[in-house]
Design a protein around this motif. Structure first.
Motif, PDB file in Angstrom:
ATOM      1  N   LYS A   4       3.122  -5.948   3.138  1.00 34.82           N
ATOM      2  CA  LYS A   4       2.710  -7.202   3.768  1.00 34.82           C
ATOM      3  C   LYS A   4       2.969  -8.360   2.813  1.00 34.82           C
ATOM      4  O   LYS A   4       2.656  -8.277   1.626  1.00 34.82           O
TER       5      LYS A   4
ATOM      6  N   GLU B 155       0.875  -1.177   0.000  1.00 33.01           N
ATOM      7  CA  GLU B 155       0.000   0.000   0.000  1.00 33.01           C
ATOM      8  C   GLU B 155       0.909   1.222   0.000  1.00 33.01           C
ATOM      9  O   GLU B 155       1.743   1.389   0.891  1.00 33.01           O
TER      10      GLU B 155
ATOM     11  N   ASP C 189       3.087   7.412   2.632  1.00 33.69           N
ATOM     12  CA  ASP C 189       2.761   6.287   3.509  1.00 33.69           C
ATOM     13  C   ASP C 189       3.088   4.981   2.780  1.00 33.69           C
ATOM     14  O   ASP C 189       2.780   4.822   1.590  1.00 33.69           O
TER      15      ASP C 189
ATOM     16  N   ASN D  76       3.089   0.631   3.366  1.00 33.95           N
ATOM     17  CA  ASN D  76       2.784  -0.558   4.163  1.00 33.95           C
ATOM     18  C   ASN D  76       3.039  -1.795   3.303  1.00 33.95           C
ATOM     19  O   ASN D  76       2.435  -1.951   2.237  1.00 33.95           O
TER      20      ASN D  76
ATOM     21  N   LYS E  56      -3.033   0.305  -3.969  1.00 32.97           N
ATOM     22  CA  LYS E  56      -2.485  -1.000  -3.604  1.00 32.97           C
ATOM     23  C   LYS E  56      -1.804  -1.643  -4.811  1.00 32.97           C
ATOM     24  O   LYS E  56      -2.331  -1.602  -5.926  1.00 32.97           O
TER      25      LYS E  56
END
Length: 255
Positions: free
Chosen positions: A252, A179, A248, A250, A215
């Motif tokens: 995973k 993200e 930002d 992120n 994403k």
């Protein structure tokens, strides 16, 4: 082969030769020229009405060496004392050893050398680090001709060619979901530039897919997980450093 090379308790690969009412004779596949005998009581862990229901000529089985009679030159073997797990491990190891011998035979032919010379030059050095010759060949296949430093340099190129055309490795893949949002400047343009300049590795295929809503999916494919993991660390370090306080991020890993 000499009887002194065989040890009681050793797991050995046997080929059924002749079948008698009282047992079977076997050839020892890892010890050319040596034979063994499996008594009826050691064929299976249950009552045997017809021995041919348990063994057949030419069948390959793994047994345990019970005893060695050097005067009679007889090796007694048991099938009933071999459990399924150890039998499977031994068969895999034996097949890999046979395959390695075949590849080294091809190498000897390609380099116009004696197979014993090739074996003596390569195998002892390889086994100083690796559990098997096959393991070293797989590492070479993954990392290239210089991937196994224990192999003398004069053999590497020719051996790599033999291994490359004779062995295959199932491709491994790791997928990360990212993200990402850039809050400064032209966000979308910056993101495109970010991915365009992302580190590459010639041993790793990487694919970037846009999933929508900021994403992205990063797919990494290679011959081995170690290669992928090393590359992913470089990619993630790059993304973290580039995004920094400008957006930002992120990351995973998809299980």
């Amino acid at each position: 082969m000499d009887l002194d090379e065989v040890r009681p308790g050793e797991h050995i690969v046997c080929k059924i030769d002749k079948i008698y009412p009282y047992g079977v004779t076997v050839t020892l596949e890892e010890y050319p020229g040596l034979a063994g005998f499996v008594p009826l009581s050691q064929i299976a862990n249950r009552w045997i009405k017809n021995i041919r229901n348990f063994v057949r000529p030419g069948q390959i089985k793994v047994g345990v060496v019970l005893s060695i009679n050097r005067e009679r030159k007889q090796i007694d073997v048991s099938f009933s004392r071999m459990n399924t797990i150890n039998e499977r491990k031994k068969m895999i190891s034996w097949r890999e050893t046979k395959r390695s011998q075949q590849l080294l035979s091809v190498l000897a032919k390609d380099m116009k050398k004696e197979q014993d010379e090739i074996w003596n030059d390569l195998v002892p050095k390889i086994l100083e680090k690796y559990n098997s010759v096959t393991e070293a060949f797989k590492v070479m296949l993954e990392f290239g001709k210089d991937g196994v430093k224990e192999i003398p340099e004069q053999y590497r190129e020719a051996l790599y060619k033999v291994v490359s055309r004779s062995m295959t490795i199932t491709k491994k893949e790791i997928i990360e979901n990212v993200e990402l949002r850039i809050t400064t400047g032209a966000g979308l343009i910056e993101i495109k530039k970010l991915f365009k300049e992302m580190p590459e590795n010639k041993g790793v295929e990487q694919k970037i897919s846009y999933l929508g809503g900021g994403k992205y999916q990063l797919k990494f494919v290679s011959n081995g997980y170690k290669t992928i993991e090393k590359h992913i660390k470089n990619v993630n370090d790059y993304l973290i450093a580039k995004v920094g306080k400008n957006g930002d991020l992120n990351i995973k890993r998809r299980e």
